[in-house]
Design a protein around this motif. Sequence first.
Motif, PDB file in Angstrom:
ATOM      1  N   LYS A 271       0.800  -1.191  -0.020  1.00  0.00           N
ATOM      2  CA  LYS A 271       0.108   0.091   0.077  1.00  0.00           C
ATOM      3  C   LYS A 271       1.015   1.295   0.034  1.00  0.00           C
ATOM      4  CE  LYS A 271      -4.033   1.978   0.294  1.00  0.00           C
ATOM      5  NZ  LYS A 271      -5.097   1.700  -0.801  1.00  0.00           N
ATOM      6  N   ASP A 272       1.709   0.972  -1.155  1.00  0.00           N
ATOM      7  CA  ASP A 272       2.862   2.276  -1.234  1.00  0.00           C
ATOM      8  C   ASP A 272       2.243   3.695  -1.074  1.00  0.00           C
ATOM      9  OD1 ASP A 272       4.211  -0.154  -1.282  1.00  0.00           O
ATOM     10  OD2 ASP A 272       5.334   0.466  -3.295  1.00  0.00           O
ATOM     11  N   ALA A 303       2.949  -0.541  -7.035  1.00  0.00           N
ATOM     12  CA  ALA A 303       1.935   0.680  -7.532  1.00  0.00           C
ATOM     13  C   ALA A 303       1.916   1.776  -6.429  1.00  0.00           C
ATOM     14  CB  ALA A 303       0.744   0.174  -8.279  1.00  0.00           C
ATOM     15  N   VAL A 304       1.784   2.950  -6.947  1.00  0.00           N
ATOM     16  CA  VAL A 304       1.834   3.991  -5.812  1.00  0.00           C
ATOM     17  C   VAL A 304       0.159   3.816  -5.595  1.00  0.00           C
ATOM     18  CG1 VAL A 304       1.415   6.565  -5.715  1.00  0.00           C
ATOM     19  CG2 VAL A 304       3.037   5.423  -7.076  1.00  0.00           C
ATOM     20  N   LYS A 305      -0.198   3.682  -4.280  1.00  0.00           N
ATOM     21  CA  LYS A 305      -1.359   3.366  -3.798  1.00  0.00           C
ATOM     22  C   LYS A 305      -2.149   4.458  -2.798  1.00  0.00           C
ATOM     23  CE  LYS A 305      -0.848  -1.410  -4.896  1.00  0.00           C
ATOM     24  NZ  LYS A 305       0.049  -2.743  -4.451  1.00  0.00           N
ATOM     25  N   ARG A 306      -1.301   5.135  -2.738  1.00  0.00           N
ATOM     26  CA  ARG A 306      -1.782   6.456  -1.565  1.00  0.00           C
ATOM     27  C   ARG A 306      -0.950   7.602  -2.004  1.00  0.00           C
ATOM     28  NH1 ARG A 306      -1.122   4.422   4.609  1.00  0.00           N
ATOM     29  NH2 ARG A 306       0.748   3.485   3.747  1.00  0.00           N
ATOM     30  N   VAL A 307      -1.512   8.841  -1.887  1.00  0.00           N
ATOM     31  CA  VAL A 307      -0.714   9.875  -1.873  1.00  0.00           C
ATOM     32  C   VAL A 307      -1.210  10.866  -0.746  1.00  0.00           C
ATOM     33  CG1 VAL A 307      -0.049  12.147  -3.467  1.00  0.00           C
ATOM     34  CG2 VAL A 307      -0.677   9.974  -4.510  1.00  0.00           C
ATOM     35  N   ILE A 308      -0.045  11.240   0.028  1.00  0.00           N
ATOM     36  CA  ILE A 308      -0.402  12.102   1.110  1.00  0.00           C
ATOM     37  C   ILE A 308       0.399  13.321   0.912  1.00  0.00           C
ATOM     38  CG2 ILE A 308       0.035  11.896   3.583  1.00  0.00           C
ATOM     39  CD1 ILE A 308       0.104   9.255   3.599  1.00  0.00           C
ATOM     40  N   LYS A 346     -14.479 -10.356 -11.044  1.00  0.00           N
ATOM     41  CA  LYS A 346     -14.602 -10.418  -9.512  1.00  0.00           C
ATOM     42  C   LYS A 346     -13.515  -9.360  -8.834  1.00  0.00           C
ATOM     43  CE  LYS A 346     -13.745 -13.380  -5.377  1.00  0.00           C
ATOM     44  NZ  LYS A 346     -12.699 -14.164  -5.163  1.00  0.00           N
ATOM     45  N   GLN A 347     -12.644  -9.075  -9.553  1.00  0.00           N
ATOM     46  CA  GLN A 347     -11.492  -8.037  -9.090  1.00  0.00           C
ATOM     47  C   GLN A 347     -12.071  -6.724  -9.378  1.00  0.00           C
ATOM     48  OE1 GLN A 347      -9.061  -8.373  -7.100  1.00  0.00           O
ATOM     49  NE2 GLN A 347      -8.269  -6.399  -7.204  1.00  0.00           N
ATOM     50  N   CYS A 348     -12.850  -6.668 -10.312  1.00  0.00           N
ATOM     51  CA  CYS A 348     -13.588  -5.223 -10.736  1.00  0.00           C
ATOM     52  C   CYS A 348     -14.699  -4.942  -9.589  1.00  0.00           C
ATOM     53  CB  CYS A 348     -14.461  -5.222 -12.081  1.00  0.00           C
ATOM     54  SG  CYS A 348     -13.282  -5.550 -13.496  1.00  0.00           S
ATOM     55  N   GLU A 393      -6.931  -0.532   2.129  1.00  0.00           N
ATOM     56  CA  GLU A 393      -6.675  -1.760   1.518  1.00  0.00           C
ATOM     57  C   GLU A 393      -6.079  -1.524  -0.118  1.00  0.00           C
ATOM     58  OE1 GLU A 393     -10.705  -3.647   1.300  1.00  0.00           O
ATOM     59  OE2 GLU A 393     -11.072  -2.892   3.286  1.00  0.00           O
ATOM     60  N   GLU A 394      -5.558  -2.800  -0.300  1.00  0.00           N
ATOM     61  CA  GLU A 394      -4.896  -2.691  -1.462  1.00  0.00           C
ATOM     62  C   GLU A 394      -5.925  -2.959  -2.739  1.00  0.00           C
ATOM     63  OE1 GLU A 394      -2.643  -6.318  -2.423  1.00  0.00           O
ATOM     64  OE2 GLU A 394      -0.652  -5.141  -3.459  1.00  0.00           O
ATOM     65  N   PRO A 395      -6.047  -2.039  -3.823  1.00  0.00           N
ATOM     66  CA  PRO A 395      -7.115  -2.337  -4.649  1.00  0.00           C
ATOM     67  C   PRO A 395      -6.442  -3.132  -5.754  1.00  0.00           C
ATOM     68  CG  PRO A 395      -6.244  -0.132  -5.035  1.00  0.00           C
ATOM     69  CD  PRO A 395      -5.364  -0.637  -3.620  1.00  0.00           C
ATOM     70  N   PHE A 396      -5.325  -3.212  -5.983  1.00  0.00           N
ATOM     71  CA  PHE A 396      -4.764  -3.942  -7.197  1.00  0.00           C
ATOM     72  C   PHE A 396      -5.501  -3.618  -8.394  1.00  0.00           C
ATOM     73  CE2 PHE A 396      -2.081  -7.410  -8.625  1.00  0.00           C
ATOM     74  CZ  PHE A 396      -0.925  -6.915  -8.154  1.00  0.00           C
ATOM     75  N   GLY A 397      -5.972  -2.306  -8.622  1.00  0.00           N
ATOM     76  CA  GLY A 397      -6.704  -1.696  -9.776  1.00  0.00           C
ATOM     77  C   GLY A 397      -6.663  -0.167  -9.970  1.00  0.00           C
TER      78      GLY A 397
END
Length: 504
Positions: A271-272, A303-308, A346-348, A393-397
Amino acid sequence: MIEEIEKIPNSNIMRDDLNFKYYVSGTWKKSSSGKMVSILNPYNNEVVGKVQACSIEEANEVITVANENRECWEEITQRERAEVLMKAASIMKEWALSLGFIMMREIGKPLKSAVSEITRTAEYFEATAEAGLQQEGEAIFGDSFKGFSRDKMSMTYRVPLGVILCIGPFNYPFNLTGSKIAPALMAGNTVVVKPPTQGAITPLFFGLILEKAGVPPGVFNIITGRGAEIGDYLVQHPLVSMVSFTGSSETGKHIASVAGMKPLLFELGGKDAAIVLDDANLELTADAIVSGAFSYSGQRCTAVKRVIPMPGIADKLIALVKEKTLKLSIGDPEKNSTIGPLINSKQCEYVQGLINDAVGKGATLLCGNKREGNIMWPTLLDNVTTDMRIAWEEPFGPVLPFIRVKSAEEAIQISNESEYGLQGMIFTENVDLAFNIAQELEVGTIQINGKSERGPDHFPFLGTKSSGLGTQGIKYSIDAMSRPKVIVLNLSERGKLVKQCKYD
Ligand code: NAP
Ligand code: G3H
């Protein structure tokens, strides 16, 4: 599809039409279960091919064969092993376009990225061969420890572990399988691969590649079938010496709970977070964020998963990221669209659930939130708060949340509260400050002024907390897949014997 497969020499032995066999003892076989699993193209849901749904008995067979062939591989020289890896690399390069095409069809990766995944793997094999040849042992005299003398000396060298079970994820089906196979073989182990079911076809070609490169029958084997059906049996098998796994944290935790006392090497979820300070170069930062968040539609552990962002630049940065996101190409992987299909519906649905939760709790939708088939439009969410699932959570999307904060301390705190600890990013012109923040972040790697990413592949790659166990990267993986062996020489007569040795 079939035309691309037929461009690969000898590929007829591994299949009947588009029905692929599994590979054991240098032989391509059909499962006695009579069952197969269909692989669907995530872009259009057409059947790309089928792989064998192997049975528990066949799982036992591949591991037994790998175990029986340990000696034959362990005894050949380091240089010969390196030459085999080099040859394998050159075959991969030769077949890269066809293999990339097959991968594009089975996992919906943009064609150019799929082809570069094959060449990256070839380069990984080359670098592993070179690093393996550099491995040296060491000798230590006892006299550096209090109370001991030079009468004692240890000699340490590395030996293989035995049979390495390699289990990879769908998103890099060739590279994250190859980056386990190469160090395992270089260190002198035999190998059993259990590829991801969605993405099983491309790694099956390792059977052809390694055989052509000179790996003896039985040293390298591949078994296909659902992890849920044969996974636990493989992992628990007493003849498996190590499990090298890349996949979700959930599956990783399960494997750890059933594997027993085996070494485990795990690359798991992430969750980078990108912390953006007020003095950051915003053009560079926005480019890194957009490419980091959305390449392969966000289906990357790194993947970049959050921007702060800090308050001084938040509005400007978010506007820039939005502008660049709206320019991303969307659609057919064969046309190299950045945003293509997610791996399955399912992932969508999972990703949609995260978006709905955030919007329902007051996040601002900046763009996206649209779906056609398995394609989800890149979605930006502003004003995300810590009570929303997307914050953790990690979206992987292709969904990117902005969590606005008031200070660097708060950014560090939110970053560290995650259950994951793969990578972190700090964007600033102030390297001193970046270095200070880096020391506070509980992650494997911190990128300063760059997006999170695994490569170059000789760098160490690791995750803390739920993001992994052990360290990978070329020389680190060879080390992890071998162990020290120590022989201690005790020279009780040392001084005396030298004095006696006179001939006058
Ligand atoms: P996954 O669902 O955990 O599956 C990974 C592999 O585990 C597949 O080969 C799967 O087989 C197998 N498996 C499932 N159950 C098993 C069991 N009980 N025993 C043994 N093996 C079992 O992960 P994924 O969806 O393919 O990949 C996405 C996830 O991987 C994300 O969380 C991502 O962050 C993570 N990932 C991490 C890294 C990293 O370097 N840190 C790299 C890539 C991906 P089947 O396909 O047959 O189910
Ligand atoms: O998906 C996880 C991979 O290890 C990420 O590799 O950073 O080169 O895309 P990458």
